[in-house]
Design an enzyme around this catalytic site. Structure first.
Site, mmCIF file in Angstrom:
data_model
loop_
_atom_site.group_PDB
_atom_site.id
_atom_site.type_symbol
_atom_site.label_atom_id
_atom_site.label_comp_id
_atom_site.label_asym_id
_atom_site.label_seq_id
_atom_site.Cartn_x
_atom_site.Cartn_y
_atom_site.Cartn_z
ATOM 1 N N ASP A 169 0.063 5.815 1.307
ATOM 2 C CA ASP A 169 -1.257 5.443 1.830
ATOM 3 C C ASP A 169 -1.380 5.965 3.256
ATOM 4 O O ASP A 169 -1.536 7.150 3.461
ATOM 5 C CB ASP A 169 -1.454 3.934 1.739
ATOM 6 N N ASP A 195 -1.025 1.959 9.681
ATOM 7 C CA ASP A 195 -2.269 1.205 9.517
ATOM 8 C C ASP A 195 -2.156 -0.112 10.273
ATOM 9 O O ASP A 195 -1.105 -0.771 10.223
ATOM 10 C CB ASP A 195 -2.558 0.912 8.046
ATOM 11 N N ARG A 222 -8.425 10.960 9.570
ATOM 12 C CA ARG A 222 -8.042 9.644 10.103
ATOM 13 C C ARG A 222 -6.949 9.735 11.171
ATOM 14 O O ARG A 222 -5.845 9.240 10.992
ATOM 15 C CB ARG A 222 -7.590 8.703 8.985
ATOM 16 N N ASP A 282 0.798 -1.226 0.000
ATOM 17 C CA ASP A 282 0.000 0.000 0.000
ATOM 18 C C ASP A 282 0.831 1.276 0.000
ATOM 19 O O ASP A 282 0.348 2.337 -0.383
ATOM 20 C CB ASP A 282 -0.924 0.020 1.219
#
Length: 408
Positions: free
Chosen positions: A230, A234, A286, A206
């Protein structure tokens, strides 16, 4: 000194009477926890008195655990005992030998050369990985870590940038501390080694700064993140027992994704602590974006966002405590929260609460669910400090400029 010690003791105990410190799950016998905490406080205060530490403590429990030691470079592996929150049991390479990275180039994804970072992280044995000098490492493919590893950048300026970055996939006990991670790119469609005995074909990655994929007992502390393809960090596919602390994040859109998809039920057991981080200039959204699971967002400084700060879908439990939220000068971006991919009739049952947060410049937090829901017990991992202390608690977030022979 006695009065100073007494004040420190009383301050810490007062917090602990109202919130469980360093616990990742509720316990059946609270009195035993209090007794254990008293032992820890006494040991900590005694040790700091002996070394003259009391004068340099900041209130940040991670930093106060190790940064006052002028000989930190001789006691590097003590850092592993300083973690807090859901990732507090991540020991990394504490019980292994020191591995010194001497070569910043020559990145061979299949046959890594001894002395390179890739050669260190794929070994089977526990390793505490440090760096001989300042270096920038441009990886050719994602850096796939093996279990029981610490990447410790203290004492050098270490940058991982310009290529694929770090992958923590189906491994455990990882500590990443004190490095700069930025400008990470996609990799893949290539063979990459993951252990001394195995390499295999990797599909397109990613482009995350740190990708946690089915990983557990992970602690990312005092790193500086920016501008990856990205996410900056994560965590997906059943990852859990994670602490993200003291990091400085800038210049990025989708900062942190916690949870793979709305339909991936294994993430319902995810527990992540996000503490003492600075979400800074040039961020959009986010911080984090959560799915399922339990998330303790505590004592962070949010100085920039363009869309929202904390969001989620699929009924995550979000416990926001003692943070400072400074809303942008954008009329329709004052809301801290974003309940995503569901009508209000559904998301109003999700357990999201704000406790002791400081909301500035018109910032507002939209709570939902039950404020006293038992689910918050699974989303509580340490005692929050007052939001008025967020400034000093996060003032040295990001990679530190540590020099040997002096306090860091």
């Amino acid at each position: 000194m006695k009065m100073q010690t007494k004040k420190l003791f009383i301050t810490i105990v007062s917090f602990l009477l109202y919130a469980p410190l360093f616990l990742s799950s509720p316990v059946p016998d609270p009195e035993s926890v209090v007794e254990e905490v008293h032992k820890s406080i006494n040991a900590s205060v005694a040790g700091r008195r002996k070394l003259g530490y009391l004068s340099c403590t900041t209130g940040n429990p991670i930093d106060d655990c190790w940064r006052c030691d002028p000989h930190w470079e001789q006691h590097r592996q003590r850092l592993a005992d300083c973690a807090i929150g859901f990732g507090k049991n991540a020991i990394g390479g504490r019980d292994g030998r020191i591995y010194v990275v001497t070569d910043s180039g020559n990145d061979n994804p299949v046959s890594p050369k001894p002395g390179t970072l890739r050669h260190a992280v794929v070994q089977d044995e526990p390793l505490w990985i440090i760096f001989q000098r300042d270096m920038t490492i441009q990886l050719k493919e994602e850096l796939i870590m093996n279990s029981f590893k610490t990447i410790d950048g203290r004492g050098a300026s270490v940058h991982i940038s310009g290529g694929p970055c770090i992958t923590i996939q189906y491994v455990t006990n990882i500590i990443i501390h004190g490095i700069h991670i930025h400008d990470c790119k996609q990799g893949g469609n290539a063979m990459v080694r993951s252990s001394p005995r195995h390499f295999g074909w990797r599909t397109i990655s990613d482009g995350d700064g740190v990708s946690i994929f089915g990983g557990s007992h992970v602690w990312v502390d005092h790193c500086s993140f920016s501008n990856c393809e990205d996410g900056l960090i994560d965590a997906i596919m059943g990852s859990t027992a994670i602490t993200l602390s003291n990091n400085h994040m800038t210049h990025h859109d989708k900062v942190m994704l916690l949870g793979h998809s709305d339909t991936y039920s294994r993430d319902k057991n995810m527990q992540v602590t996000i503490a003492f981080n600075h979400f800074g200039e040039g961020l959009v959204q986010r911080m984090p974006r959560c799915r399922h699971g339990y998330f303790h967002v505590v004592n962070n400084d949010y100085t920039h966002w363009e869309m929202y700060a904390i969001g989620g879908s699929a009924n995550p439990t979000i416990n926001s405590q003692g943070n400072r939220f400074l809303a942008p000068n954008i009329r329709f971006s004052k809301e801290v929260t974003k309940h995503e991919d569901a009508p209000e009739s559904e998301w109003k049952r999700w357990n999201w609460r704000s406790s002791g947060d400081l909301l500035l410049n018109g910032a507002f937090f939209t709570p939902s669910g039950g404020a006293a829901s038992s689910s918050y017990a699974k989303a509580s991992s340490l005692g929050a400090k007052p939001s008025s202390l967020v400034g000093p608690l996060t003032s040295t977030s990001g990679a530190l400029n540590c020099r040997k022979g002096s306090r860091c």
